[in-house]
Design a protein around this motif. Structure first.
Motif, PDB file in Angstrom:
ATOM      1  N   ASP A 499      35.221 -46.291  44.253  1.00  0.00           N
ATOM      2  CA  ASP A 499      34.845 -46.179  45.661  1.00  0.00           C
ATOM      3  C   ASP A 499      33.409 -45.674  45.785  1.00  0.00           C
ATOM      4  O   ASP A 499      32.608 -46.216  46.545  1.00  0.00           O
ATOM      5  N   ASN A 500      33.095 -44.632  44.983  1.00  0.00           N
ATOM      6  CA  ASN A 500      31.721 -44.092  44.987  1.00  0.00           C
ATOM      7  C   ASN A 500      30.731 -45.147  44.527  1.00  0.00           C
ATOM      8  O   ASN A 500      29.654 -45.301  45.107  1.00  0.00           O
ATOM      9  N   ALA A 501      31.082 -45.859  43.433  1.00  0.00           N
ATOM     10  CA  ALA A 501      30.179 -46.878  42.885  1.00  0.00           C
ATOM     11  C   ALA A 501      29.886 -47.925  43.956  1.00  0.00           C
ATOM     12  O   ALA A 501      28.729 -48.337  44.139  1.00  0.00           O
ATOM     13  N   VAL A 502      30.934 -48.302  44.698  1.00  0.00           N
ATOM     14  CA  VAL A 502      30.752 -49.305  45.757  1.00  0.00           C
ATOM     15  C   VAL A 502      29.865 -48.729  46.856  1.00  0.00           C
ATOM     16  O   VAL A 502      28.912 -49.361  47.313  1.00  0.00           O
ATOM     17  N   LYS A 503      30.182 -47.477  47.247  1.00  0.00           N
ATOM     18  CA  LYS A 503      29.471 -46.840  48.358  1.00  0.00           C
ATOM     19  C   LYS A 503      27.988 -46.674  48.065  1.00  0.00           C
ATOM     20  O   LYS A 503      27.140 -46.931  48.916  1.00  0.00           O
ATOM     21  N   TYR A 504      27.688 -46.186  46.847  1.00  0.00           N
ATOM     22  CA  TYR A 504      26.300 -45.801  46.552  1.00  0.00           C
ATOM     23  C   TYR A 504      25.527 -46.906  45.818  1.00  0.00           C
ATOM     24  O   TYR A 504      24.538 -46.625  45.166  1.00  0.00           O
ATOM     25  N   THR A 505      26.021 -48.131  45.911  1.00  0.00           N
ATOM     26  CA  THR A 505      25.279 -49.263  45.343  1.00  0.00           C
ATOM     27  C   THR A 505      24.982 -50.246  46.481  1.00  0.00           C
ATOM     28  O   THR A 505      25.910 -50.645  47.198  1.00  0.00           O
ATOM     29  N   SER A 535      30.263 -47.789  35.557  1.00  0.00           N
ATOM     30  CA  SER A 535      28.806 -47.808  35.746  1.00  0.00           C
ATOM     31  C   SER A 535      28.442 -48.706  36.925  1.00  0.00           C
ATOM     32  O   SER A 535      29.149 -49.664  37.221  1.00  0.00           O
ATOM     33  N   ASP A 536      27.355 -48.298  37.567  1.00  0.00           N
ATOM     34  CA  ASP A 536      26.853 -49.174  38.641  1.00  0.00           C
ATOM     35  C   ASP A 536      25.336 -49.218  38.552  1.00  0.00           C
ATOM     36  O   ASP A 536      24.731 -48.438  37.809  1.00  0.00           O
ATOM     37  N   ASN A 537      24.723 -50.115  39.266  1.00  0.00           N
ATOM     38  CA  ASN A 537      23.255 -50.174  39.268  1.00  0.00           C
ATOM     39  C   ASN A 537      22.737 -49.773  40.645  1.00  0.00           C
ATOM     40  O   ASN A 537      21.794 -50.357  41.163  1.00  0.00           O
ATOM     41  N   PHE A 553      32.182 -30.201  48.124  1.00  0.00           N
ATOM     42  CA  PHE A 553      31.253 -30.458  49.227  1.00  0.00           C
ATOM     43  C   PHE A 553      29.814 -30.720  48.789  1.00  0.00           C
ATOM     44  O   PHE A 553      28.923 -30.747  49.616  1.00  0.00           O
ATOM     45  N   TYR A 554      29.611 -30.854  47.477  1.00  0.00           N
ATOM     46  CA  TYR A 554      28.221 -31.096  47.060  1.00  0.00           C
ATOM     47  C   TYR A 554      27.905 -32.580  47.212  1.00  0.00           C
ATOM     48  O   TYR A 554      28.593 -33.434  46.668  1.00  0.00           O
ATOM     49  N   ARG A 555      26.847 -32.824  47.923  1.00  0.00           N
ATOM     50  CA  ARG A 555      26.426 -34.210  48.112  1.00  0.00           C
ATOM     51  C   ARG A 555      24.931 -34.287  47.949  1.00  0.00           C
ATOM     52  O   ARG A 555      24.215 -33.395  48.410  1.00  0.00           O
ATOM     53  N   VAL A 556      24.484 -35.369  47.298  1.00  0.00           N
ATOM     54  CA  VAL A 556      23.045 -35.504  47.082  1.00  0.00           C
ATOM     55  C   VAL A 556      22.375 -35.737  48.443  1.00  0.00           C
ATOM     56  O   VAL A 556      21.407 -35.084  48.785  1.00  0.00           O
ATOM     57  N   ASP A 557      22.951 -36.589  49.185  1.00  0.00           N
ATOM     58  CA  ASP A 557      22.402 -36.892  50.514  1.00  0.00           C
ATOM     59  C   ASP A 557      23.535 -36.758  51.524  1.00  0.00           C
ATOM     60  O   ASP A 557      24.361 -37.670  51.666  1.00  0.00           O
ATOM     61  N   ARG A 560      23.859 -39.478  54.319  1.00  0.00           N
ATOM     62  CA  ARG A 560      24.303 -40.789  53.845  1.00  0.00           C
ATOM     63  C   ARG A 560      25.786 -40.753  53.474  1.00  0.00           C
ATOM     64  O   ARG A 560      26.557 -41.648  53.817  1.00  0.00           O
ATOM     65  N   SER A 561      26.191 -39.648  52.788  1.00  0.00           N
ATOM     66  CA  SER A 561      27.587 -39.524  52.368  1.00  0.00           C
ATOM     67  C   SER A 561      28.508 -39.549  53.586  1.00  0.00           C
ATOM     68  O   SER A 561      29.520 -40.248  53.612  1.00  0.00           O
ATOM     69  N   ARG A 562      28.115 -38.779  54.619  1.00  0.00           N
ATOM     70  CA  ARG A 562      28.949 -38.684  55.809  1.00  0.00           C
ATOM     71  C   ARG A 562      29.047 -40.043  56.503  1.00  0.00           C
ATOM     72  O   ARG A 562      30.099 -40.485  56.921  1.00  0.00           O
ATOM     73  N   GLY A 565      31.382 -42.158  55.022  1.00  0.00           N
ATOM     74  CA  GLY A 565      32.771 -41.704  55.143  1.00  0.00           C
ATOM     75  C   GLY A 565      33.197 -40.767  54.029  1.00  0.00           C
ATOM     76  O   GLY A 565      34.368 -40.506  53.823  1.00  0.00           O
ATOM     77  N   GLY A 566      32.208 -40.218  53.306  1.00  0.00           N
ATOM     78  CA  GLY A 566      32.553 -39.321  52.191  1.00  0.00           C
ATOM     79  C   GLY A 566      32.848 -37.904  52.674  1.00  0.00           C
ATOM     80  O   GLY A 566      32.344 -37.471  53.714  1.00  0.00           O
ATOM     81  N   THR A 567      33.719 -37.209  51.940  1.00  0.00           N
ATOM     82  CA  THR A 567      34.043 -35.827  52.313  1.00  0.00           C
ATOM     83  C   THR A 567      33.328 -34.830  51.411  1.00  0.00           C
ATOM     84  O   THR A 567      33.312 -33.629  51.682  1.00  0.00           O
ATOM     85  N   GLY A 568      32.786 -35.321  50.296  1.00  0.00           N
ATOM     86  CA  GLY A 568      32.149 -34.408  49.332  1.00  0.00           C
ATOM     87  C   GLY A 568      33.175 -33.720  48.451  1.00  0.00           C
ATOM     88  O   GLY A 568      32.854 -32.815  47.680  1.00  0.00           O
ATOM     89  N   LEU A 569      34.449 -34.190  48.541  1.00  0.00           N
ATOM     90  CA  LEU A 569      35.496 -33.546  47.736  1.00  0.00           C
ATOM     91  C   LEU A 569      36.040 -34.478  46.656  1.00  0.00           C
ATOM     92  O   LEU A 569      36.743 -34.045  45.739  1.00  0.00           O
ATOM     93  N   GLY A 570      35.668 -35.751  46.738  1.00  0.00           N
ATOM     94  CA  GLY A 570      36.224 -36.760  45.825  1.00  0.00           C
ATOM     95  C   GLY A 570      36.029 -36.412  44.351  1.00  0.00           C
ATOM     96  O   GLY A 570      36.997 -36.369  43.583  1.00  0.00           O
ATOM     97  N   LEU A 571      34.797 -36.127  43.970  1.00  0.00           N
ATOM     98  CA  LEU A 571      34.528 -35.865  42.540  1.00  0.00           C
ATOM     99  C   LEU A 571      35.153 -34.546  42.077  1.00  0.00           C
ATOM    100  O   LEU A 571      35.535 -34.413  40.912  1.00  0.00           O
ATOM    101  N   ALA A 572      35.255 -33.571  43.035  1.00  0.00           N
ATOM    102  CA  ALA A 572      35.911 -32.296  42.668  1.00  0.00           C
ATOM    103  C   ALA A 572      37.373 -32.572  42.323  1.00  0.00           C
ATOM    104  O   ALA A 572      37.901 -32.035  41.335  1.00  0.00           O
TER     105      ALA A 572
END
Ligand code: ADP
Length: 608
Positions: A499-505, A535-537, A553-557, A560-562, A565-572
């Motif tokens: 989901d992250n790979a799709v979102k941030y690519t 992996s993604d590009n 809740f850590y997000r680089v941006d 953009r994450s919000r 639709g990101g919560t910042g909890l997925g990777l945790a």
């Protein structure tokens, strides 16, 4: 070097014996000499008296009183019988006849008036003297008697002289015998004094040896004397002292061992200082916390061991005020936060415990406190954002938008629904995270085929993949061992990563799912592993943010994450699930661009 007592006794005994022998020898010699002289005097007296009697008729006549040659010849005769030199002297000191002088030389002899023996006779009585004879050149014993006429008038002095040679020879002989006896006595005394002193001092030297061994630390040594004298008393006292010492040292050693065991098993660091601030004791926990080289702190000042201004201030204050204090310091460079209890101990002198410092490592507590605070702040913030938005739109609706602008109102209602879903999503994720963290979620430990996990996830994610025109490549080896785990959770992990790979690519990107089997020997782990990567590009994660993306809740941006639709909890959640499986997950940059998430899972061990 001091002499052993044995030799002192032997030497002093020998010196005393030598002095005694010398004194005795000297006294003996003196009395022998006196005895010999008395005998000589007696002999000479009787011979002189006889000579006087023989000479009386010759001298006791008047005019001419006597013939000199006749007297001289008589004197020589008497001398040969008496075996002594015979001299006749006139009362005025003139020598009338002398047996050892030639007849014609008599008149040339000195006047004998001043000779001591003659002078003594002239003074009344008889005269004796021992001296070197001017005439014969020998040491002589002279004895002179008065020769009186019938009317008691002194008419001449008869003197007999005997050389002392015989007497001197006898005395020398005696001296020699005495010397030999003295030598023998001295040798015997030396041997006896050595033997006796050794016998006398042996118990003492045995005691000294045992005392030395006791002092050196072999406390089992005992004197065990059977003597009942003072030495026995001393020996028993020493044995008793050794018993006492042994039991006290045993007690002290046991106490010390217990104390050290307590100190070294403590999780808290302990440091004991004396009144000068010199370190008396440090436990292993403190050495570990402060990276002090083991066993190097004792005997140095605490400032020498730990350079921390706050600690310095705390100890100085406690030493000055003698009141216990506590404080908190942060160590450099390890960054530990230490809570220090500085308690006053009873000692006031050097090498006495004066201050006891107990260091509690509160780094983890402080970090947790910070995490908790950050978490509360983050949660509030994350919840407030959609709530504020909902509240705003609801207020707008209430203000009449529903009536006046029904189309706009519908759009607002959709936004409210979206924000409510977001709230739900955050709360769901938070709930899930807290359940995993508190151990309420039990992961199954079943053989799971990663191929099936990948297939199920791809099926789930396919719609959003297609929506963004991404190309997905799945590269799994033909033979891939099963891993131990919970299939549903692993699907959740992979879904999150994809989901992250799709979102941030950006549109039309490439996503690759790959897996490989890693031998246990290669990774030095107990079992083989399977390494699964996504992996993604896409936009990638800056290096500085990479270690933190697994934090809640850590997000680089954030924006953009919000927006995505990101919560910042997925990777945790992902990290918790992977670690709950005993695996690891990390992120690295993908080449040439993008991100690569890699996780390892243990291969199911098959019993052959
Ligand atoms: P979110 O719900 O914001 O995606 P996650 O915990 O899943 O939260 O991810 C945390 C942050 O990590 C994201 O906000 C994003 O900045 C970054 N991130 C995660 N995966 C990727 C990726 N594949 N590419 C780029 N950045 C990513």
């Amino acid at each position: 070097m001091t002499l052993p007592i044995r030799w002192k006794i032997a030497f002093s005994t020998l010196v005393a014996i030598t002095v005694g022998l010398l004194a005795a020898g000297w006294l003996a010699l003196q009395s022998i000499e006196r005895l010999e002289l008395t005998r000589l005097e007696e002999t000479l007296t009787s011979r002189t008296a006889l000579a006087a009697v023989s000479l009386q008729p010759l001298i006791d006549t008047d005019s001419p009183p006597f013939s000199a040659p006749q007297l001289q010849s008589m004197v020589k005769t008497l001398s040969s019988h008496a075996l002594a030199r015979v001299t006749v002297i006139a009362p005025d000191g003139l020598v009338l006849a002398d047996s050892d002088t030639a007849n014609d030389a008599v008149t040339h002899l000195d006047n004998h008036r001043a000779r001591p023996e003659v002078a003594q006779v002239l003074a009344g009585g008889r005269g004796t003297n021992i001296r070197l004879s001017a005439t014969t050149g020998k040491r002589m014993f002279y004895l002179a008697l008065p020769l009186r006429s019938s009317d008691e008038r002194l008419i001449a002095i008869v003197r007999l002289a005997l050389p002392m040679t015989a007497l001197d020879a006898r005395i020398r002989e005696f001296e020699h015998a005495l010397g030999v006896a003295f030598g023998i006595a001295l040798a015997m005394a030396a041997v006896l004094s050595v033997v006796l002193s050794r016998g006398l001092t042996r118990p003492l030297s045995d005691m000294a040896t045992v005392a030395r061994q006791l002092a050196a630390g072999s406390l089992r040594q005992r004197i065990a004397t059977t003597a009942r004298d003072e030495i026995g008393v001393l020996g028993n006292a020493l044995d008793h002292m050794a018993d006492q010492l042994e039991s006290i040292i045993r007690e002290v050693t046991e106490d010390r061992a217990q104390l050290l065991a307590v100190l070294s098993s403590m999780a808290e660091g302990v440091m004991v200082l004396d009144c000068r601030g010199v370190v008396l004791q440090v436990n292993t926990a403190l050495e570990r916390i402060l990276l002090i080289q083991s066993g190097t702190a004792r005997g140095r000042t605490y400032q020498d061991v730990i350079r921390l201004q706050e600690l310095d201030d705390l100890v100085t204050e406690v030493l000055e005020t003698r009141v216990s204090r506590s404080g908190e310091v942060t160590t450099v460079p390890s960054g530990h936060t230490l809570h220090i209890e500085a308690s006053v101990a009873g000692g006031r002198l050097e090498n006495e415990a004066c201050v006891v410092l107990v260091f509690h490592d509160v780094t983890a507590i402080r970090r947790l406190e910070k995490v908790r605070k950050d978490f509360v702040a983050n949660v509030s913030h994350e919840l407030r954002t959609p709530l504020t938005s909902i509240k705003g739109y609801v207020e707008a609706l209430l203000d009449g938008i529903i009536k006046d602008h029904p189309d706009e109102a519908l759009r607002f209602l959709h936004i409210i629904l979206k924000q409510s879903d977001r709230l739900n999503l955050i709360l769901d994720d938070l709930l899930q995270l807290s359940q995993i963290e508190s151990g309420q979620v039990l992961f199954k430990r079943e053989p799971v085929s990663l191929r099936s996990v990948v297939e199920r996830t791809v099926a789930l994610i396919q719609p959003i993949l297609d929506k963004k025109n991404h190309r997905l490549t799945v590269s799994l080896p033909d033979v891939l061992p099963s891993v131990l785990g919970d299939e549903e959770r692993l699907v959740q992990v992979l879904t999150n990563l994809l989901d992250n790979a799709v979102k941030y690519t950006p549109q039309g990107g490439t996503i690759v799912i790959a897996a490989r089997h890693v031998d246990a020997i290669q990774t030095d782990t107990p079992s083989d592993l399977v390494e699964l990567s996504v992996s993604d590009n896409g936009i990638g994660i800056p290096e500085a943010d990479r270690p933190r993306v697994f934090e809640r809740f850590y997000r680089v941006d954030k924006a953009r994450s919000r927006e995505l639709g990101g919560t910042g909890l997925g990777l945790a959640i992902v990290k918790h699930i992977v670690e709950g499986h005993g695996g690891q997950i990390w992120v690295e940059p993908n080449q040439p661009t993008g991100t690569r998430f890699v996780m390892t899972l243990a291969v199911e061990k098959r019993s052959n």
